[in-house]
Design a protein around this motif. Structure first.
Motif, PDB file in Angstrom:
ATOM      1  N   ILE A  36      26.884  58.961  45.851  1.00 29.15           N
ATOM      2  CA  ILE A  36      26.855  57.874  46.842  1.00 29.15           C
ATOM      3  C   ILE A  36      25.540  57.110  46.667  1.00 29.15           C
ATOM      4  O   ILE A  36      24.571  57.653  46.162  1.00 29.15           O
ATOM      5  CB  ILE A  36      26.949  58.460  48.288  1.00 29.15           C
ATOM      6  CG1 ILE A  36      28.042  59.536  48.366  1.00 29.15           C
ATOM      7  CG2 ILE A  36      27.176  57.384  49.329  1.00 29.15           C
ATOM      8  CD1 ILE A  36      28.141  60.242  49.707  1.00 29.15           C
ATOM      9  N   ARG A  37      25.510  55.848  47.130  1.00 27.44           N
ATOM     10  CA  ARG A  37      24.250  55.093  47.073  1.00 27.44           C
ATOM     11  C   ARG A  37      23.903  54.484  48.401  1.00 27.44           C
ATOM     12  O   ARG A  37      24.785  54.152  49.193  1.00 27.44           O
ATOM     13  CB  ARG A  37      24.392  53.945  46.066  1.00 27.44           C
ATOM     14  CG  ARG A  37      23.820  54.304  44.733  1.00 27.44           C
ATOM     15  CD  ARG A  37      24.047  53.204  43.766  1.00 27.44           C
ATOM     16  NE  ARG A  37      22.921  52.285  43.729  1.00 27.44           N
ATOM     17  CZ  ARG A  37      22.755  51.419  42.751  1.00 27.44           C
ATOM     18  NH1 ARG A  37      23.628  51.343  41.765  1.00 27.44           N
ATOM     19  NH2 ARG A  37      21.719  50.619  42.744  1.00 27.44           N
ATOM     20  N   SER A  38      22.609  54.344  48.613  1.00 26.42           N
ATOM     21  CA  SER A  38      22.158  53.574  49.774  1.00 26.42           C
ATOM     22  C   SER A  38      21.365  52.374  49.282  1.00 26.42           C
ATOM     23  O   SER A  38      20.707  52.428  48.242  1.00 26.42           O
ATOM     24  CB  SER A  38      21.302  54.428  50.698  1.00 26.42           C
ATOM     25  OG  SER A  38      20.063  54.692  50.092  1.00 26.42           O
ATOM     26  N   TYR A  39      21.515  51.294  50.026  1.00 24.82           N
ATOM     27  CA  TYR A  39      20.797  50.048  49.748  1.00 24.82           C
ATOM     28  C   TYR A  39      20.036  49.672  51.008  1.00 24.82           C
ATOM     29  O   TYR A  39      20.648  49.574  52.076  1.00 24.82           O
ATOM     30  CB  TYR A  39      21.792  48.938  49.418  1.00 24.82           C
ATOM     31  CG  TYR A  39      22.587  49.162  48.146  1.00 24.82           C
ATOM     32  CD1 TYR A  39      22.118  48.688  46.919  1.00 24.82           C
ATOM     33  CD2 TYR A  39      23.815  49.831  48.166  1.00 24.82           C
ATOM     34  CE1 TYR A  39      22.854  48.865  45.752  1.00 24.82           C
ATOM     35  CE2 TYR A  39      24.551  50.020  47.003  1.00 24.82           C
ATOM     36  CZ  TYR A  39      24.064  49.534  45.796  1.00 24.82           C
ATOM     37  OH  TYR A  39      24.790  49.704  44.648  1.00 24.82           O
ATOM     38  N   SER A  40      18.746  49.497  50.887  1.00 30.30           N
ATOM     39  CA  SER A  40      17.899  49.146  52.047  1.00 30.30           C
ATOM     40  C   SER A  40      18.189  50.057  53.241  1.00 30.30           C
ATOM     41  O   SER A  40      18.287  49.582  54.372  1.00 30.30           O
ATOM     42  CB  SER A  40      18.115  47.690  52.460  1.00 30.30           C
ATOM     43  OG  SER A  40      17.985  46.850  51.349  1.00 30.30           O
ATOM     44  N   GLY A  41      18.356  51.320  52.981  1.00 25.46           N
ATOM     45  CA  GLY A  41      18.565  52.294  54.056  1.00 25.46           C
ATOM     46  C   GLY A  41      19.997  52.386  54.552  1.00 25.46           C
ATOM     47  O   GLY A  41      20.311  53.232  55.382  1.00 25.46           O
ATOM     48  N   ARG A  42      20.880  51.510  54.066  1.00 24.98           N
ATOM     49  CA  ARG A  42      22.288  51.583  54.479  1.00 24.98           C
ATOM     50  C   ARG A  42      23.104  52.264  53.387  1.00 24.98           C
ATOM     51  O   ARG A  42      22.996  51.908  52.217  1.00 24.98           O
ATOM     52  CB  ARG A  42      22.857  50.177  54.707  1.00 24.98           C
ATOM     53  CG  ARG A  42      22.447  49.552  56.032  1.00 24.98           C
ATOM     54  CD  ARG A  42      23.218  48.260  56.201  1.00 24.98           C
ATOM     55  NE  ARG A  42      22.942  47.364  55.072  1.00 24.98           N
ATOM     56  CZ  ARG A  42      22.241  46.239  55.162  1.00 24.98           C
ATOM     57  NH1 ARG A  42      21.762  45.851  56.319  1.00 24.98           N
ATOM     58  NH2 ARG A  42      22.038  45.491  54.096  1.00 24.98           N
ATOM     59  N   VAL A  43      23.921  53.216  53.804  1.00 30.43           N
ATOM     60  CA  VAL A  43      24.736  53.940  52.831  1.00 30.43           C
ATOM     61  C   VAL A  43      26.003  53.125  52.570  1.00 30.43           C
ATOM     62  O   VAL A  43      26.713  52.766  53.509  1.00 30.43           O
ATOM     63  CB  VAL A  43      25.084  55.350  53.336  1.00 30.43           C
ATOM     64  CG1 VAL A  43      25.878  56.097  52.282  1.00 30.43           C
ATOM     65  CG2 VAL A  43      23.812  56.107  53.700  1.00 30.43           C
ATOM     66  N   PHE A  44      26.264  52.848  51.309  1.00 31.35           N
ATOM     67  CA  PHE A  44      27.422  52.012  50.951  1.00 31.35           C
ATOM     68  C   PHE A  44      28.711  52.828  51.026  1.00 31.35           C
ATOM     69  O   PHE A  44      28.829  53.871  50.391  1.00 31.35           O
ATOM     70  CB  PHE A  44      27.237  51.433  49.542  1.00 31.35           C
ATOM     71  CG  PHE A  44      28.345  50.508  49.115  1.00 31.35           C
ATOM     72  CD1 PHE A  44      28.551  49.299  49.777  1.00 31.35           C
ATOM     73  CD2 PHE A  44      29.187  50.841  48.066  1.00 31.35           C
ATOM     74  CE1 PHE A  44      29.577  48.436  49.399  1.00 31.35           C
ATOM     75  CE2 PHE A  44      30.214  49.980  47.671  1.00 31.35           C
ATOM     76  CZ  PHE A  44      30.404  48.781  48.343  1.00 31.35           C
TER      77      PHE A  44
END
Ligand code: PXG
Length: 287
Positions: A36-44
């Motif tokens: 999984i990835r998070s971008y700017s603290g949000r998990v996609f």
């Protein structure tokens, strides 16, 4: 700061994080995982990843001992504990420690492990210039063996194909199914563009239902491109105008050569570039 690893509800220093050598995850690859990835603290697409994890677990008769919402919370909390905003998250659920025999009834306590790390990206030049790939001789799992839709800890098949890619000087390899049809790459789904239409192997080609794949199909349709999921073969790649791969780690990466055949004009195509731009906007806006 030493990274913190989540195991069964507790956070451990990386150097203190351990599970049993009798764990069937280690002994037999008996377990499931998610990347999984998070971008700017949000998990996609966290819900989709958690759902896929529980569906994989159900398919192998593994009951994850916490509810889905608790798993999602654990991912978010592990990320926060590691003060990571743009991260790669690996969730692993193993069958747990047991005796030296296959029988899962002789195991106790599935182990829930969450590791977070900085994301290792493909070099930016590859998004600019595209990737060369080869077809692996190793066939993707037969759906009646471990179905490729299950993200199990048994990735040896894909690892063998990955070794073939490396030996050919490539970063990814195309895998065919047991019928010789196009399936996917070792850790990415595959798409081609021809005459303005996007084609990708259907789920019944024996592939993982990639979460990036689903997002890109939605984005492409929103952008007005027809998308067809169907049975495909290598010739569909050779004669394509454009080709690209999708996956959590790669996002969307252009392919410009396959098995020595130049795809299109040998440069990332316009539809690929547009979809990459749209995908990057989507992940950064966080829907
Ligand atoms: N096919 C396979 C076989 C995969 O393992 C994908 C397609 C793409 O699916 P998603 O849901 O990510 O769009 C995968 C996912 C890694 C790594 O560390 C691999 C994946 C995902 C994240 C990290 O190599 N594979």
């Amino acid at each position: 700061m030493d990274p913190k690893v989540y195991i069964n509800g507790k956070l451990f220093e990386k150097s203190e994080a351990r599970i049993s050598v009798f764990d069937h995850g280690l002994l037999y690859g008996d377990g499931v995982f998610e990347g999984i990835r998070s971008y700017s603290g949000r998990v996609f697409r966290l819900t989709q990843h958690v759902d896929r994890l529980y569906e994989s677990a159900r398919a192998i008769h593994l009951e994850i001992p916490i509810p889905r919402a608790a798993m999602a919370d654990a991912v978010v909390q592990t990320l926060a504990a590691n003060k990571l905003t743009d991260a790669y998250i690996r969730v692993v659920v193993t069958r747990g420690a047991g005796s030296l025999g296959l029988d899962p009834r002789k195991t106790t306590d599935p182990q829930i492990i969450i590791i977070t790390d900085k994301i290792a990206l493909y070099p930016p030049e590859l998004y600019e210039h595209g990737l060369k790939i080869v077809t692996a001789a190793t066939t993707r799992n037969h759906p009646n063996a471990v179905n490729p839709r299950i993200k199990s800890l048994n990735y040896l098949n894909n690892i063998l194909a990955k070794i073939e890619a490396t030996q050919a000087g490539c970063l990814e390899a195309l895998m065919l199914n047991h019928k010789g049809e196009l399936a996917e790459c070792t850790g990415d789904n595959v798409f081609v563009v021809q005459h303005g239409t996007i084609h990708t192997p259907s789920i019944d080609s024996g592939i993982l239902e990639g979460i990036t794949r689903a997002s890109v199909i939605d984005l492409a349709r929103e952008a007005g491109y027809p998308v067809i999921e169907r049975t495909m073969d290598r010739l569909d790649v050779f004669k394509a105008d454009e080709c690209f791969l999708t996956g959590t780690a790669a996002e969307l990466i252009p392919v410009i050569e396959c098995d020595g055949r130049i795809i299109g004009d040998g440069k990332p195509g316009p539809i690929t570039r547009e979809l990459l731009k749209r995908f990057q906007a989507l992940v950064r806006e966080g829907h």
